[in-house]
Design an enzyme around this catalytic site. Structure first.
Site, PDB file in Angstrom:
ATOM      1  N   ASP A   1       0.614  -0.933  -0.107  1.00  0.00           N
ATOM      2  CA  ASP A   1      -0.069   0.110   0.837  1.00  0.00           C
ATOM      3  C   ASP A   1       0.783   0.460  -0.088  1.00  0.00           C
ATOM      4  O   ASP A   1       1.178   1.600   0.684  1.00  0.00           O
ATOM      5  CB  ASP A   1      -1.044  -0.078   1.575  1.00  0.00           C
ATOM      6  CG  ASP A   1      -1.908   0.773   1.230  1.00  0.00           C
ATOM      7  OD1 ASP A   1      -1.929   1.923   0.355  1.00  0.00           O
ATOM      8  OD2 ASP A   1      -2.604   1.124   1.504  1.00  0.00           O
ATOM      9  N   HIS A   2       1.362   1.956  -0.816  1.00  0.00           N
ATOM     10  CA  HIS A   2       1.744   2.758  -1.133  1.00  0.00           C
ATOM     11  C   HIS A   2       2.074   3.674  -0.053  1.00  0.00           C
ATOM     12  O   HIS A   2       3.086   4.724  -0.350  1.00  0.00           O
ATOM     13  CB  HIS A   2       2.981   3.085  -2.505  1.00  0.00           C
ATOM     14  CG  HIS A   2       1.667   3.411  -3.315  1.00  0.00           C
ATOM     15  ND1 HIS A   2       0.807   3.504  -4.069  1.00  0.00           N
ATOM     16  CD2 HIS A   2       1.472   5.404  -3.603  1.00  0.00           C
ATOM     17  CE1 HIS A   2       0.062   4.537  -4.097  1.00  0.00           C
ATOM     18  NE2 HIS A   2       0.478   5.970  -4.693  1.00  0.00           N
TER      19      HIS A   2
ATOM     20  N   HIS B   1      -5.857   2.712   0.811  1.00  0.00           N
ATOM     21  CA  HIS B   1      -5.344   3.714   1.326  1.00  0.00           C
ATOM     22  C   HIS B   1      -5.897   4.856   2.395  1.00  0.00           C
ATOM     23  O   HIS B   1      -5.302   4.976   3.152  1.00  0.00           O
ATOM     24  CB  HIS B   1      -5.167   4.596   0.308  1.00  0.00           C
ATOM     25  CG  HIS B   1      -4.111   4.631  -0.370  1.00  0.00           C
ATOM     26  ND1 HIS B   1      -3.293   3.738  -1.036  1.00  0.00           N
ATOM     27  CD2 HIS B   1      -4.473   4.233  -2.478  1.00  0.00           C
ATOM     28  CE1 HIS B   1      -2.953   2.448  -1.944  1.00  0.00           C
ATOM     29  NE2 HIS B   1      -4.306   3.811  -2.597  1.00  0.00           N
TER      30      HIS B   1
HETATM   31  P1  NAP Z   1       1.005  -2.214 -17.238  1.00  0.00           P
HETATM   32  O1  NAP Z   1       1.605  -1.437 -17.711  1.00  0.00           O
HETATM   33  O2  NAP Z   1      -0.480  -3.112 -17.641  1.00  0.00           O
HETATM   34  O3  NAP Z   1       2.072  -3.456 -17.671  1.00  0.00           O
HETATM   35  C1  NAP Z   1       1.685  -4.559 -17.265  1.00  0.00           C
HETATM   36  C2  NAP Z   1       3.024  -5.258 -17.256  1.00  0.00           C
HETATM   37  O4  NAP Z   1       2.857  -7.198 -17.011  1.00  0.00           O
HETATM   38  C3  NAP Z   1       3.756  -5.257 -18.601  1.00  0.00           C
HETATM   39  O5  NAP Z   1       5.068  -5.834 -18.782  1.00  0.00           O
HETATM   40  C4  NAP Z   1       3.070  -6.911 -19.761  1.00  0.00           C
HETATM   41  O6  NAP Z   1       4.430  -6.601 -20.745  1.00  0.00           O
HETATM   42  C5  NAP Z   1       2.510  -7.499 -18.510  1.00  0.00           C
HETATM   43  N1  NAP Z   1       2.237  -9.169 -18.711  1.00  0.00           N
HETATM   44  C6  NAP Z   1       0.875  -8.635 -18.955  1.00  0.00           C
HETATM   45  N2  NAP Z   1       0.337  -9.934 -19.172  1.00  0.00           N
HETATM   46  C7  NAP Z   1       1.091 -10.590 -19.216  1.00  0.00           C
HETATM   47  C8  NAP Z   1       1.494 -12.219 -19.292  1.00  0.00           C
HETATM   48  N3  NAP Z   1       0.135 -12.797 -19.547  1.00  0.00           N
HETATM   49  N4  NAP Z   1       2.948 -13.085 -19.001  1.00  0.00           N
HETATM   50  C9  NAP Z   1       3.611 -12.212 -18.722  1.00  0.00           C
HETATM   51  N5  NAP Z   1       3.705 -10.461 -18.908  1.00  0.00           N
HETATM   52  C10 NAP Z   1       2.479  -9.551 -18.708  1.00  0.00           C
HETATM   53  O7  NAP Z   1       0.285  -2.469 -15.590  1.00  0.00           O
HETATM   54  P2  NAP Z   1       1.521  -1.053 -14.609  1.00  0.00           P
HETATM   55  O8  NAP Z   1       0.682  -0.125 -13.970  1.00  0.00           O
HETATM   56  O9  NAP Z   1       2.698  -0.865 -14.117  1.00  0.00           O
HETATM   57  O10 NAP Z   1       0.489  -2.275 -13.358  1.00  0.00           O
HETATM   58  C11 NAP Z   1       1.423  -3.284 -12.852  1.00  0.00           C
HETATM   59  C12 NAP Z   1       0.445  -3.322 -11.449  1.00  0.00           C
HETATM   60  O11 NAP Z   1       1.113  -2.517 -10.258  1.00  0.00           O
HETATM   61  C13 NAP Z   1      -1.381  -3.601 -10.932  1.00  0.00           C
HETATM   62  O12 NAP Z   1      -1.639  -4.135 -10.279  1.00  0.00           O
HETATM   63  C14 NAP Z   1      -1.329  -1.989 -10.645  1.00  0.00           C
HETATM   64  O13 NAP Z   1      -3.009  -2.162 -10.385  1.00  0.00           O
HETATM   65  C15 NAP Z   1      -0.301  -2.036 -10.151  1.00  0.00           C
HETATM   66  N6  NAP Z   1      -0.278  -0.674  -9.500  1.00  0.00           N
HETATM   67  C16 NAP Z   1       0.288   0.555 -10.172  1.00  0.00           C
HETATM   68  C17 NAP Z   1       0.499   2.077 -10.316  1.00  0.00           C
HETATM   69  C18 NAP Z   1       0.933   2.695 -11.815  1.00  0.00           C
HETATM   70  O14 NAP Z   1       1.060   3.725 -11.504  1.00  0.00           O
HETATM   71  N7  NAP Z   1       1.142   2.041 -12.639  1.00  0.00           N
HETATM   72  C19 NAP Z   1      -0.009   2.470  -9.187  1.00  0.00           C
HETATM   73  C20 NAP Z   1      -0.566   1.740  -8.083  1.00  0.00           C
HETATM   74  C21 NAP Z   1      -0.564   0.193  -8.210  1.00  0.00           C
HETATM   75  P3  NAP Z   1       3.825  -7.013 -21.654  1.00  0.00           P
HETATM   76  O15 NAP Z   1       2.634  -7.149 -22.561  1.00  0.00           O
HETATM   77  O16 NAP Z   1       4.940  -7.309 -22.487  1.00  0.00           O
HETATM   78  O17 NAP Z   1       3.305  -9.638 -21.563  1.00  0.00           O
END
Ligand code: NAP
Length: 500
Positions: A180-181, A243
């Site tokens: 929980d950042h 949060h």
């Molecule tokens: P994202 O940009 O959509 O990235 C998803 C990642 O998963 C990509 O590297 C994608 O790469 C990979 N992926 C998707 N399907 C896959 C599969 N079947 N096998 C292997 N790799 C796969 O998502 P994100 O924003 O980074 O968020 C990730 C998590 O962090 C989520 O749970 C989100 O709720 C949480 N989060 C994110 C943020 C933020 O600021 N972004 C903040 C708080 C929490 P490929 O397409 O190359 O496979």
């Protein structure tokens, strides 16, 4: 085990080409490396589907660090520790190759069999990955194994339980680090210090002296590209379940007998157990929901939520929540904890206002200005600091009272940027300190609280949606929530550290 052993590990980042990894994880790891908080004995395997060579992956690491940090002297050395494995996490056959790569790096970097698995991926993959890590032997290690898991942890209590059961087949509770950042934010961590390291606050920190507490976390951004996720989540699941409730728990908990993970978590759990459940018709009295309509912010016209990409044009999803939380225990009986959070609001701000009760007799009532109550304001973001609002004598010949502010701005003192939440949390995880991560008991109690609210909201369409214009502080109902108790929201902009 000495400190350095703790910081030696193989870190596997699932979702290494994603937004979170690029914007937060790589720059945070670099900062730790630069500060020598990450030993030279570490290696990272990035996992995602797209085909990349190690060189291409290392270039993406450099790009992400360079776009976040100005001075990056040791970037080449840092990036050389990164390796890439193209792998679909749903493909069972691919885990054997990942295991071989992990074992090889373990030997090469002398990592003592320590492993951190960071799941920076869509939540539907969390359970299956954990099961594979176990069944394909990636968790059979001689050192420690830790699982770091991003939010959301489930969609409701039932799905969270299911996910937890899957994870727990491979990891024990003390090996699970649920992020929980907010708990990594400097001023959220400061809540405990302000409370427990100052003789002047703790005696007043109860229902005899505090009239109400207000926690606001407002964003100016809309839902952006996350429409598909947000439609199923809404502000209640996205912000309140984790949060907001976590901040309330830190504000309300009893002093722990020791500052260790177990004792702090156990005090937070007690608060959550004392949280008055709100259900059925009561929800309308304790909670208000909102959805943003069109509006303007900084002279820019903004679309309504229902016009955003991947959003249902008649969506019933809330982008704003205000609520009154009651903690039915000896310390807090009768003190409302008001929370509000939303998107497309007037200002980006996370603040906590502790409003103290009025003094019993106001000697200065006759003066032109009524006495203001004492407030303790904790500024979480974007500015970080503390302001204490007092009354003092107005300079001059009379005896008028006037409000004054004692102010501490975090940046002002150290002249340093406070570390990113992710930097601190990654460091904690490397050292095996889970204090600032959420325990399963906290997750379960929070879901059982918010599930009762979503049960009502999902089954009743709010005909007033959209009920607040973009660029405002939310719907009228949020103000009425406090007015019915004789309070009002302290305007967050007037409370800014810079305005003091
Ligand atoms: P994202 O940009 O959509 O990235 C998803 C990642 O998963 C990509 O590297 C994608 O790469 C990979 N992926 C998707 N399907 C896959 C599969 N079947 N096998 C292997 N790799 C796969 O998502 P994100 O924003 O980074 O968020 C990730 C998590 O962090 C989520 O749970 C989100 O709720 C949480 N989060 C994110 C943020 C933020 O600021 N972004 C903040 C708080 C929490 P490929 O397409 O190359 O496979």
């Amino acid at each position: 085990m000495n400190q350095n052993d703790n910081q030696t590990a193989l870190i596997m980042i699932f979702g290494a080409t994603g937004d979170l990894a690029k914007r937060k994880l790589f720059p945070s790891l670099y900062r730790l490396f630069e500060k020598n908080k990450l030993s030279d004995k570490f290696a990272v395997i990035g996992v995602a589907r797209r085909p990349l060579t190690n060189e291409e992956f290392q270039q993406s690491i450099k790009d992400s660090v360079e776009s976040a940090i100005e001075k990056e002297d040791r970037i080449e050395e840092f990036a050389s520790h990164f390796y890439y494995h193209s792998h679909d996490v749903t493909d069972s056959d691919s885990y054997a190759a990942l295991k071989n790569m992990a074992n090889e790096l373990d030997n090469r970097y002398e990592l003592n069999g320590n492993r951190i698995f960071y799941l920076a991926m869509a939540p539907e993959f969390f359970g299956p990955i954990a099961l594979h890590l176990k069944s394909d032997g990636l968790t059979d290690v001689t050192g420690f194994k830790r699982l770091v898991i991003e939010k959301p942890f489930g969609h409701d209590l039932e799905s969270a339980k299911e996910l937890n059961n899957q994870i727990r087949t491979a990891f024990s509770e003390d090996e699970v680090y649920r992020i929980d950042h907010y708990l990594g934010k400097e001023m959220v961590q400061n809540i405990e210090v302000i409370r427990f390291a100052n003789a002047i606050f703790e005696p007043l920190w109860n229902n005899r002296f505090i009239s109400n507490i207000q926690v606001t976390s407002s964003e100016t951004l809309g839902v952006e590209e996350r429409g598909r996720y947000y439609e199923k989540s809404g502000a209640l699941r996205d912000m309140v379940q984790n949060h907001m409730i976590q901040m309330v728990a830190l504000l309300a908990m009893e002093p722990p007998i020791r500052l260790n993970t177990e004792e702090i978590r156990s005090e937070k759990v007690k608060v959550l157990r004392a949280l008055r459940p709100i259900e059925g018709e009561e929800i309308h009295k304790y909670f208000a929901r909102g959805q943003y309509g069109e509006g303007t912010l900084n002279n820019q016209s903004l679309p309504a939520y229902r016009q955003e990409t991947m959003v249902d044009p008649s969506s019933n999803t809330e982008t704003f929540v205000a609520g009154k939380l009651m903690i039915d225990n000896f310390r807090w009986a009768g003190v409302p904890f008001y929370i509000r959070t939303g998107k497309r609001m007037e200002t980006k701000s996370t603040k906590i206002v502790i409003q103290f009760k009025d003094i019993p007799m106001n000697l200065y009532y006759q003066t032109e200005q009524q006495l203001k109550p004492n407030l303790l304001v904790i500024h979480i973001q974007p500015e970080e600091g503390i302001t204490l609002h007092l009354n003092a004598k107005r300079a001059g010949t009379g005896m008028e009272a006037t409000p004054i502010k004692l102010n501490y701005a975090n940046k002002g003192i150290d002249g340093l940027n406070t570390p990113e939440a992710y930097e601190k949390l990654l460091y904690d995880c490397m050292r095996g300190d889970a204090t600032n991560f959420t325990h399963w008991d906290e997750v379960a109690l929070s879901w059982s609280f918010t599930d009762k609210i979503s049960a009502v909201w999902e089954n009743t369409k709010d005909e007033s949606f959209p009920n607040y214009a973009s660029g405002t502080m939310g719907p009228k109902a949020a103000d009425e929530l406090l007015e019915q108790d004789g309070f009002f929201w302290w305007p967050v902009t007037n409370l800014d550290v810079d305005n003091c």
